[in-house]
Design a protein around this motif. Structure first.
Motif, short mmCIF file in Angstrom:
data_model
loop_
_atom_site.label_atom_id
_atom_site.label_comp_id
_atom_site.label_asym_id
_atom_site.label_seq_id
_atom_site.Cartn_x
_atom_site.Cartn_y
_atom_site.Cartn_z
N THR A 143 -5.22 -7.75 -3.62
CA THR A 143 -4.37 -6.85 -2.84
C THR A 143 -3.65 -5.86 -3.75
O THR A 143 -3.58 -4.66 -3.46
CB THR A 143 -3.36 -7.67 -2.01
N GLU B 1 -3.88 -1.83 -3.73
CA GLU B 1 -2.68 -0.98 -3.60
C GLU B 1 -2.53 -0.03 -4.79
O GLU B 1 -2.12 1.11 -4.64
CB GLU B 1 -1.44 -1.87 -3.44
N ALA C 115 -5.17 -4.76 3.47
CA ALA C 115 -4.96 -3.79 2.40
C ALA C 115 -6.13 -2.81 2.35
O ALA C 115 -5.95 -1.60 2.15
CB ALA C 115 -4.80 -4.51 1.06
#
Lengths: 363, 287
Positions: free
Chosen positions: B151, B155, B191
């Protein structure tokens, strides 16, 4: 594809024939609702091991009630006493269920399923079929209806009650087309701002040839991604079994709740036992280790809320279980509906984002 | 009906198979080893210089995350991030073995903190975020650490407008973290949903094996999905399927070529072409 199977009205609870049924009807007026339901649901063979003392007590009550009817003798004091005993026995038993006993309650043959809850709490239900790509997978039911007055899209696993229905819906184990059907209907719902309610109740996605050929992993993955951004409220409720990715495939939303005696885990206790002990004999140990009960998952922060079941489990009183679900959905939709789509999906992301975050640390 | 085991049983079905394969691979440390593909004795150094493929039959040997990063990225370009994240054993899992002790032992043996190595890297001069799963660490299974690192990689790629490459090699979600592991599937996919919406490029590379909750989340969500030849890719493990349907599985079932034929993989990319394939894809997407 299998034809849809006609079902009996589920409000009558799972229609298992018992020898006692005609008599039960005769004395119904004097029996408590829960007892009547227990009678309908409770041929001895179907009782779980730890339920047997409860059933025995219920028999005694029933016998006394019948005796009173037939002979006109007043046994009310005794009956009241037995009922008190029954209540405390039920409380005692169900407050202290082991993880494995909980799994058994979640699998109880008389436990209400998605179509039962549809009959009990959804009005104007219009079932919608098919994934527009391959077929109609009856392991997942989809359709529009009203819950507590709210228009919703309902999506739920359904395992089936009798053999014919179980086969038609593959025991609630969906193929990829089930997940794609769910997604198609959820996208339709999102377009018209209909909130989505999902009922999770599966041992897992079906591990078969066709399932793999048609990409069950891809189907689940796409649902996880798409559900994260659907611009409409999504409430997910584990009503029975939450078996891994097959459960999660319709389980991403703004709220995740669990019925008190449902289970949810990355793997079934039998599967875990198979890995660690090479056989399903240690499933009770595995169930304990996996921390799969609603209480555990609430304290881990995986679920938002536990929906209390009626005394003795949802199968003893499907009506009361349905009422509890209805109240939860009503209250939660009142919270979620006023939120803008952006606020909704941002909060949903934050909710998912922090899952497990507090279970790691820097070495 | 027979007990329907949930998908991470894939891990169980698979682990058995792998142990056998690994026996061949791990005869190790010797100068020679027997190829699991063709059965010939091959010179270890030849195999290693050949990107860990058999010079005779092109069998692709499994790579550790470090080996993969070394052959995939430009020399010295890899900057690891979040290297020291470890699991706090969220559910105090203990059945037969205590998970805490299990991880401690594996950490000691492998020198890794968990089953994924991630960071920023260059491939043929193109910058990107890279995450590579490590099968040596509990069968490359995804628990909270793997989920979190993936994740964070997504990001970071989103924030820095970088392409994202994830190399999967995993038995699925990690049993010992139960529902926490399961939720990593939802977390990583969410995500990716944002990353996709923002126009990010995600190249998913599937290697032997990619199964269970890994396949059913980020691995199947690439804009492009490449697979190494003959990699085993699926949801349920073959043994679970065979036990459920009680039919013999067809030849090549759940291999990369099977998925290509069924439409779930874009291209089979031999290891020696992976660098240029990824670079070309990045260029093509203007990333």
């Amino acid at each position: 594809m299998a034809k849809q199977v006609k079902r009996k009205a589920a409000t009558q609870a799972p229609a298992h024939k018992t020898v006692a049924e005609p008599q039960a009807q005769a004395v119904e007026s004097t029996l408590l609702e829960a007892e009547t339901l227990a009678l309908r649901a409770g041929p001895a063979g179907m009782a779980l091991e730890f339920e047997k003392p409860i059933l025995k007590l219920e028999r005694q009550i029933l016998d006394l009630v019948q005796l009173q009817e037939q002979k006109g003798v007043d046994y009310n004091t005794e009956i009241r006493q037995l009922r008190d005993n029954l209540t405390s026995l039920l409380k005692k038993t169900y407050q202290n269920l082991s993880a494995w006993e909980t799994v058994q309650v979640a699998r109880h043959p008389a436990r209400p399923q998605t179509r039962d809850y549809i009959d009990l709490l959804v009005t104007d239900f219009d079932e919608l079929h098919g994934d527009r790509k391959f077929g109609d997978d009856l392991a997942i039911v989809t359709g529009t209806g009203r819950i507590a007055g709210h228009k919703v899209m309902l999506v739920g696993h359904h395992k089936g009650r009798d053999t014919r229905e179980k086969i038609a819906c593959n025991f609630g184990c969906a193929h990829p087309e089930g997940y794609r059907k769910a997604l198609a209907k959820m996208q339709f719902a999102a377009k018209f701002k209909l909130p989505i309610v999902t009922f999770i109740d599966t041992q897992g996605a079906y591990p078969g040839l066709g399932s793999e050929e048609r990409g069950v992993a891809e189907a689940i993955a796409v649902n996880l991604r798409e559900m994260a951004l659907l611009p409409t409220p999504i409430i997910c409720i584990v009503i029975g079994e939450g078996g891994s990715g097959g459960a999660l495939g319709i389980g991403v939303g703004d709220r995740l709740a669990m019925m008190e005696f449902a289970w949810y885990s990355v793997i079934s206790p039998e599967g875990c036992s198979g890995i660690l002990w090479k056989g399903s004999q240690n499933a009770p140990d595995a169930a304990e280790a996996l921390k799969l009960t609603s209480r555990h998952l609430k304290s881990l922060g995986v679920i938002d809320e536990i929906i209390r079941e009626p005394l003795g489990g949802a199968h003893r009183n499907p009506r009361a279980a349905a009422d509890a679900i209805e109240r939860y959905i009503d209250r939660t939709l009142r919270e979620l509906k006023p939120l803008s789509a952006e606020k909704l999906t941002d909060t949903r992301y934050d909710r998912l984002r922090k899952l497990g975050a507090d279970t790691i640390e820097v070495a | 009906m027979a007990e329907i085991t949930s998908p991470t049983v894939a891990t169980s079905g698979l682990q058995g198979n792998f142990v056998q394969t690994r026996k061949h691979v791990d005869v190790p440390e010797g100068l020679w080893l027997k190829c699991a593909g063709c059965g010939e004795m091959i010179f270890r150094k030849d195999m290693e210089e050949n990107l860990h493929t058999c010079p005779g039959c092109d069998h692709h040997f499994r790579l550790s995350a470090r080996q993969r990063i070394k052959i995939l990225t430009d020399d010295g370009s890899f900057e690891e991030t979040n290297a020291s994240l470890v699991s706090r054993d969220p559910i105090s899992f203990s059945a037969k073995k205590a998970y805490k002790q299990q991880i401690a032992a594996i950490r000691q043996a492998t020198g890794s903190c968990d089953a994924l190595v991630s960071g920023k890297a260059f491939i043929k001069g193109r910058p990107l975020m890279l995450a590579v799963m490590d099968f040596d660490f509990l069968a490359g299974s995804m628990g909270a650490v793997v989920g979190e690192k993936i994740t964070r990689s997504i990001e970071k790629a989103l924030a820095d407008k970088l392409p994202l490459v994830i190399v999967s090699c995993s038995g699925g979600a990690r049993m010992q973290e139960s529902t926490i592991s399961l939720m990593q599937m939802a977390k990583t996919s969410a995500a990716l949903a944002r990353f996709h919406a923002a126009g990010g490029l995600f190249v998913s590379v599937l290697t032997d094996p990619t199964t269970g909750g890994t396949t059913a989340s980020f691995a199947m969500l690439g804009d492009v999905i490449f697979a190494e030849p003959k990699a085993m890719i699926g949801f349920a493990g073959p043994r679970t399927i065979a036990n459920t349907i009680r039919v013999e599985l067809p030849e090549g079932f759940q291999r990369a070529e099977f998925l290509l034929q069924k439409g779930f993989v874009d291209r089979i990319v031999p290891r020696r072409e992976l660098r240029s394939q990824i670079a070309r894809t990045i260029d093509y997407c203007g990333k």
